[in-house]
Design an enzyme around this catalytic site. Structure first.
Site, PDB file in Angstrom:
ATOM      1  N   LYS A  14      26.741  89.122  18.193  1.00 63.45           N
ATOM      2  CA  LYS A  14      28.139  89.482  18.994  1.00 63.45           C
ATOM      3  C   LYS A  14      28.776  88.043  19.799  1.00 63.45           C
ATOM      4  CE  LYS A  14      26.845  94.088  20.048  1.00 63.45           C
ATOM      5  NZ  LYS A  14      26.530  95.305  21.126  1.00 63.45           N
ATOM      6  N   HIS A 159      24.114  93.277  17.522  1.00 60.05           N
ATOM      7  CA  HIS A 159      24.179  94.623  17.163  1.00 60.05           C
ATOM      8  C   HIS A 159      23.120  94.845  15.899  1.00 60.05           C
ATOM      9  CE1 HIS A 159      25.515  98.491  15.162  1.00 60.05           C
ATOM     10  NE2 HIS A 159      25.186  98.020  14.049  1.00 60.05           N
TER      11      HIS A 159
HETATM   12  P1  ADP Z   1      22.956  99.809  20.200  1.00 61.98           P
HETATM   13  O1  ADP Z   1      23.869  98.447  20.434  1.00 61.98           O
HETATM   14  O2  ADP Z   1      21.662  99.540  20.879  1.00 61.98           O
HETATM   15  O3  ADP Z   1      22.682 100.684  19.004  1.00 61.98           O
HETATM   16  P2  ADP Z   1      24.820 101.811  21.086  1.00 61.98           P
HETATM   17  O4  ADP Z   1      25.189 102.073  19.757  1.00 61.98           O
HETATM   18  O5  ADP Z   1      24.486 103.196  21.949  1.00 61.98           O
HETATM   19  O6  ADP Z   1      23.838 100.954  21.375  1.00 61.98           O
HETATM   20  O7  ADP Z   1      26.177 100.886  22.035  1.00 61.98           O
HETATM   21  C1  ADP Z   1      26.981 100.031  21.125  1.00 61.98           C
HETATM   22  C2  ADP Z   1      27.098  99.161  22.152  1.00 61.98           C
HETATM   23  O8  ADP Z   1      28.327  99.563  23.274  1.00 61.98           O
HETATM   24  C3  ADP Z   1      25.904  98.507  22.642  1.00 61.98           C
HETATM   25  O9  ADP Z   1      25.259  97.746  22.199  1.00 61.98           O
HETATM   26  C4  ADP Z   1      26.585  97.996  24.233  1.00 61.98           C
HETATM   27  O10 ADP Z   1      27.210  96.646  23.892  1.00 61.98           O
HETATM   28  C5  ADP Z   1      27.939  98.761  24.420  1.00 61.98           C
HETATM   29  N1  ADP Z   1      27.523 100.175  25.243  1.00 61.98           N
HETATM   30  C6  ADP Z   1      26.741 100.982  25.055  1.00 61.98           C
HETATM   31  N2  ADP Z   1      26.731 101.903  26.251  1.00 61.98           N
HETATM   32  C7  ADP Z   1      27.261 101.430  27.063  1.00 61.98           C
HETATM   33  C8  ADP Z   1      27.727 101.645  28.580  1.00 61.98           C
HETATM   34  N3  ADP Z   1      27.109 102.733  28.825  1.00 61.98           N
HETATM   35  N4  ADP Z   1      28.435 100.800  29.207  1.00 61.98           N
HETATM   36  C9  ADP Z   1      29.135 100.016  28.519  1.00 61.98           C
HETATM   37  N5  ADP Z   1      28.702  99.332  27.483  1.00 61.98           N
HETATM   38  C10 ADP Z   1      28.008 100.306  26.722  1.00 61.98           C
HETATM   39 MG    MG Z   2      24.188 101.575  17.999  1.00 60.96          MG
END
Ligand code: ADP
Ligand code: MG
Length: 201
Positions: A14, A159
């Protein structure tokens, strides 16, 4: 059925990962267990591209909202709404700003159980609680609480696709077929061949 060694997964460094000059470190950590890099590019994604990326999985909105609600309960925090979809709508707007703020590196990694393995190396979503030894746990300190206080997305450097199905859809979203290279690494003979032939002279 495809052999486990053919599984591919999408990884994106990112904008904060690029700015923290962690490209080399992240690639090193993914190469280390034996994963093979089969596609890579730098770009500044558009907001539309980012929104599509996160909503490829129709369940993502619900799951992401629920993750935040569970965390708030654990931390004794009160959220403005308890509706996971409303929570994620706000997160998605912040995410679009975050992901389009500078260049990202998109990559496809191949190897046995690559989706699961990469997620293990990357660590949990919130750096505050990601395990030590993972990329997110070792290189950054952000939290849901701090991101909410400052009205922004959680900065977690990287990501990685969540499931093998998600991997396939995300790879198609970021790469054309001819941007992915089929090739063999010499070390695959040791990682995958049934017999370790050809070592002794
Ligand atoms: P991951 O990247 O671990 O798969 P998610 O798919 O749940 O996580 O979320 C995508 C991205 O959104 C996260 O990596 C993070 O950058 C952002 N994010 C997730 N939840 C939140 C939140 N509650 N507040 C702010 N940003 C968030
Ligand atoms: Mg995710």
């Amino acid at each position: 059925m495809q052999h486990p060694k053919q599984e591919r997964t999408l990884v994106i460094i990112k904008p904060d990962g690029v700015q923290r000059t962690l490209i080399g470190e992240i690639i090193k950590r993914l190469e280390r267990p034996g994963l093979k890099l089969v596609a890579m590019k730098m770009c500044v994604p558009t907001e539309e591209h980012v929104e599509k990326h996160y909503t490829l999985d129709p369940e993502w909105r619900r799951i992401t909202g629920e993750k935040r609600i569970k965390n708030a309960k654990e931390k004794g925090e009160k959220l403005e709404t308890e509706d996971p979809l409303e929570i994620t709508a706000v997160i998605l707007e912040k995410l679009k700003k975050y992901m389009t703020s500078g260049p990202v590196i998109a990559m496809v990694w191949q190897g046995a159980h690559s989706t699961e393995l990469v997620r293990k190396i990357v660590g949990g979503t919130e750096p505050r609680s990601s395990d030590v030894g993972t990329i997110r746990g070792d290189f950054v300190l952000d939290s849901y609480t701090m991101a909410d206080t400052d009205g922004r997305a959680v900065r977690n450097l990287i990501h990685a696709s969540g499931t093998a199905k998600e991997s396939e859809a995300e790879i198609n979203h970021w790469f054309k077929k001819d941007e992915i290279v089929d090739y063999r690494l010499v070390q695959e003979q040791i990682l995958y061949d049934v017999n370790m032939d050809g070592i002794l002279e």
